[in-house]
Design a protein around this motif. Structure first.
Motif, mmCIF file in Angstrom:
data_model
loop_
_atom_site.group_PDB
_atom_site.id
_atom_site.type_symbol
_atom_site.label_atom_id
_atom_site.label_comp_id
_atom_site.label_asym_id
_atom_site.label_seq_id
_atom_site.Cartn_x
_atom_site.Cartn_y
_atom_site.Cartn_z
ATOM 1 N N ASP A 8 0.876 -1.262 0.172
ATOM 2 C CA ASP A 8 0.236 -0.562 -0.065
ATOM 3 C C ASP A 8 1.279 1.099 -0.178
ATOM 4 O O ASP A 8 1.178 1.947 0.950
ATOM 5 C CB ASP A 8 -0.949 -0.133 1.145
ATOM 6 N N THR A 9 1.487 1.391 -1.518
ATOM 7 C CA THR A 9 2.244 2.571 -1.576
ATOM 8 C C THR A 9 2.427 2.757 -2.753
ATOM 9 O O THR A 9 2.325 1.828 -3.433
ATOM 10 C CB THR A 9 3.642 2.259 -0.640
ATOM 11 N N ASP A 10 3.549 3.586 -2.863
ATOM 12 C CA ASP A 10 3.824 4.189 -4.108
ATOM 13 C C ASP A 10 4.998 3.002 -5.117
ATOM 14 O O ASP A 10 5.862 3.229 -4.773
ATOM 15 C CB ASP A 10 4.295 5.742 -4.733
ATOM 16 N N LEU A 11 4.618 2.642 -6.051
ATOM 17 C CA LEU A 11 5.568 2.203 -6.779
ATOM 18 C C LEU A 11 7.059 2.636 -7.186
ATOM 19 O O LEU A 11 7.836 1.746 -6.537
ATOM 20 C CB LEU A 11 5.410 1.839 -8.519
ATOM 21 N N TYR A 12 7.282 4.028 -7.093
ATOM 22 C CA TYR A 12 8.388 4.335 -6.812
ATOM 23 C C TYR A 12 9.445 3.952 -6.032
ATOM 24 O O TYR A 12 10.467 4.270 -5.841
ATOM 25 C CB TYR A 12 8.359 5.911 -7.768
ATOM 26 N N LYS A 13 8.108 4.247 -4.771
ATOM 27 C CA LYS A 13 9.079 3.642 -3.595
ATOM 28 C C LYS A 13 10.358 2.943 -3.511
ATOM 29 O O LYS A 13 11.522 2.074 -3.344
ATOM 30 C CB LYS A 13 8.827 3.603 -2.546
#
Length: 394
Positions: A8-13
């Motif tokens: 549950d976070t952004d792909l770029y992380k």
């Protein structure tokens, strides 16, 4: 609890984290929270925020989540194996009421970059949802759906926007996880091919969507401390990215040290190598015109490049920009707050930005006033001097 999956976070992380694992596994990082919305009392919610962070630090990757990541063409097996062992460490997070400003909070993250890079998005989502849950209550879904359907109908009714592509970029400032989950099917059904996916990896996995994202500001900021020379930090960051992904994930971020510095560093090699650029501050029309001219000067046809617009967009701005640049470049539009936190209450403008790497200050010099961040004024002045930028306005 608010965060229920490490995806549950952004792909770029994850894409940046993989590059950190392979290239700078020993680097240290520090991040600092800022609420840009004045007059917001977050301190009274500090216990609830702390409880959510404690829960976040209990989560582990599930087998089906690791399998999903293995299926992404740009994710390497050793990184998935590492994520199978990964767990957030509470000792890297400091949370306390501000000693200087009543009502504000001091939220800081410090530790190995590899083990702190994933904190940003879930921490912001936690702060946001706790605040709205405790001040506004459950989301007014009827009003939210009315606004969402109006946006969908507006762009669907417009002639000539068949190739317009919109992506959900709203995880960090969403009203709630439940509302984010609820609106995605409406975007899929209502926008059809105009909806190109979401930056949220968990939602992409569970809804069969394309996970979108490449790099964020911190990747280029870190290279201000990682070397070689400060003046060459952007070039080193882009080279390191190309080394990791070999032409994949080729959208470059342009505003870490401002567009002037970016254009000077983004030479013919990068113009041909990268698939496009992302706008996140400054006048988007002036930005696009400048980059179209820059590409042409470097013998690259801008019609083959993707311009990703992602700075505070709403549907009206999407349509304005699409109409202006139609036929001159390819375009994609990442909408965040205006998709996931448009239910009536005023959204918060909150960020958690890298401020130090390996003990050295790093900075973001934005093309929009108020979007930059640095905790060392002396370093900021030096950075401007090194990149031949004018002094910061008083």
């Amino acid at each position: 609890m608010i965060i229920q999956s490490l995806l549950d976070t952004d792909l770029y992380k994850f894409t940046m984290m993989q590059a950190v694992l392979h290239q700078h596994p020993g680097a240290q990082a520090e991040y600092r929270f800022r609420c840009r919305t004045p007059g917001v009392d977050l301190a009274r919610h500090i216990d609830a925020i702390s409880d959510e962070i404690d829960h976040l630090c209990t989560l582990r990757m599930r087998p089906e989540e690791l399998d999903y990541l293995r299926g992404l063409r740009f994710i390497k097996p050793d990184f998935v194996d590492f994520l199978g062992l990964f767990q957030f460490q509470r000792r890297f997070v400091t949370l306390r009421p501000s000693a200087q400003v009543p009502g504000e909070i001091e939220l800081e993250v410090a530790g190995p970059w590899l083990h702190t890079i994933l904190f940003e998005v879930p921490l912001l989502a936690i702060v946001n949802e706790v605040y709205f849950r405790d001040t506004q209550g459950a989301p007014d879904e009827a009003e939210g759906l009315r606004r969402l359907h109006a946006k969908i109908e507006r762009i669907n009714a417009a002639v000539g926007y068949e190739d317009c592509r919109i992506t959900d970029f709203g995880t960090r400032r969403r009203y709630s996880r439940a509302w984010h989950e609820a609106l995605v099917p409406y975007l899929v059904e209502g926008l059809g091919e105009k909806f190109s996916g979401t930056s949220n990896v968990d939602l992409a996995r569970r809804h069969g969507l394309v996970a979108q994202g490449t790099m964020a500001h911190e990747w280029l900021q870190a290279f201000q401390a990682l070397g070689p020379r400060l003046r060459d930090s952007q070039v080193a960051a882009f080279d390191a990215w190309a080394h990791e992904y070999r032409g994949d994930l080729g959208i470059a971020l342009t505003d870490v040290i401002g567009l002037d510095a970016f254009v000077r560093d983004f030479d013919m090699y990068f113009c041909k190598l990268f698939d496009g650029m992302r706008h996140d501050s400054g006048d988007p029309v002036a930005w696009g015109e400048r980059l179209i001219a820059h590409l042409a000067e470097n013998r690259v046809d801008p019609r083959g490049k993707v311009f990703v617009f992602s700075d505070g967009l709403d549907i009206d701005e999407v349509m304005r920009l699409y109409a202006h640049f139609r036929g001159r470049c390819r375009m994609s539009f990442g909408i965040g707050t205006n998709l996931t936190n448009d239910l009536g209450p005023t959204p918060l403008n909150i960020v958690l930005k890298m401020v130090r790497c390996n003990g050295q200050p790093v900075a973001k010099i934005s093309d929009s006033p108020g979007k930059g961040m640095c905790d060392d004024p002396g370093y900021l002045a030096y950075l401007r001097q090194v990149f031949d930028l004018p002094p910061e306005p008083a």
